[in-house]
Design an enzyme around this catalytic site. Structure first.
Site, PDB file in Angstrom:
ATOM      1  N   MET A   1       0.784  -1.074  -0.059  1.00 43.08           N
ATOM      2  CA  MET A   1      -0.142   0.092   0.121  1.00 43.08           C
ATOM      3  C   MET A   1       1.088   1.334  -0.158  1.00 43.08           C
ATOM      4  SD  MET A   1      -2.830  -1.167  -0.324  1.00 43.08           S
ATOM      5  CE  MET A   1      -3.793   0.397  -0.362  1.00 43.08           C
TER       6      MET A   1
ATOM      7  N   ASP B   1      -0.896  18.712  -9.962  1.00 41.35           N
ATOM      8  CA  ASP B   1      -1.116  19.840  -9.265  1.00 41.35           C
ATOM      9  C   ASP B   1      -0.072  20.970  -9.791  1.00 41.35           C
ATOM     10  OD1 ASP B   1      -1.983  21.678  -6.950  1.00 41.35           O
ATOM     11  OD2 ASP B   1       0.169  21.411  -6.362  1.00 41.35           O
TER      12      ASP B   1
END
Length: 161
Positions: free
Chosen positions: A114, A129
């Site tokens: 993960m 971004d």
């Protein structure tokens, strides 16, 4: 592969898996993903002419921060010691995309997959971004576990890549 959901208890409620009795072993994971964009955006990233700065340097830090924050954003993830996190980028000018590859490593009681997946996701989001002012058509895709080793469930390697 087990067909039992380890994060669900007997009553069907979510739970964190108890790993206290498991042995510490070396565990490693590799994840990858892509972000596609306009050709001009890709060129500007490579040339270092994006106004917000060095996109890949910032994305590398963002990816590492993402890996370190995994247990805070994935509900049942254990907070584990990450002994290594490395993020690499590959330019693909033919397809106008950047491939992001993250490698994570730990010595512990539970896997680090993960963290690798979160590192790739955070790096891709950081690129988005930093470039969104000039390219709203960017697409983040194909985030996947490529390889994992260590632990009770054994090793995994995705075929066909």
């Amino acid at each position: 592969m087990s067909e039992v959901f380890t994060h669900i208890n007997e009553e069907g409620r979510a739970r964190m898996v108890d790993v206290s009795e498991k042995d510490n072993t070396i565990r490693q994971a590799i994840a990858s993903g892509k972000i596609s964009m306009e050709k001009d955006t890709l060129e500007r990233i490579k040339e270092g002419t994006i106004s917000k700065g060095d996109v890949l340097a910032v994305a590398q830090v963002g990816g590492i921060m993402g890996a370190k924050s995994t247990s805070q954003i994935i509900p049942m993830c254990h907070n584990i010691l990450i002994s290594n996190c490395d993020i690499n980028f590959k330019f693909d000018f033919e397809n106008s995309e950047i491939e992001i590859v993250a490698m994570t490593k730990t010595v512990g009681k539970t896997g680090i997959e993960m963290e690798a997946l979160t590192a790739v996701s955070a790096a891709a989001l950081t690129i988005y971004d930093m470039c969104k002012a000039i390219d709203r058509e960017m697409v983040i895709s194909d985030i996947m576990l490529v390889k994992k080793s260590g632990g009770k469930s054994g090793d995994f390697e995705r075929v066909g890549l």
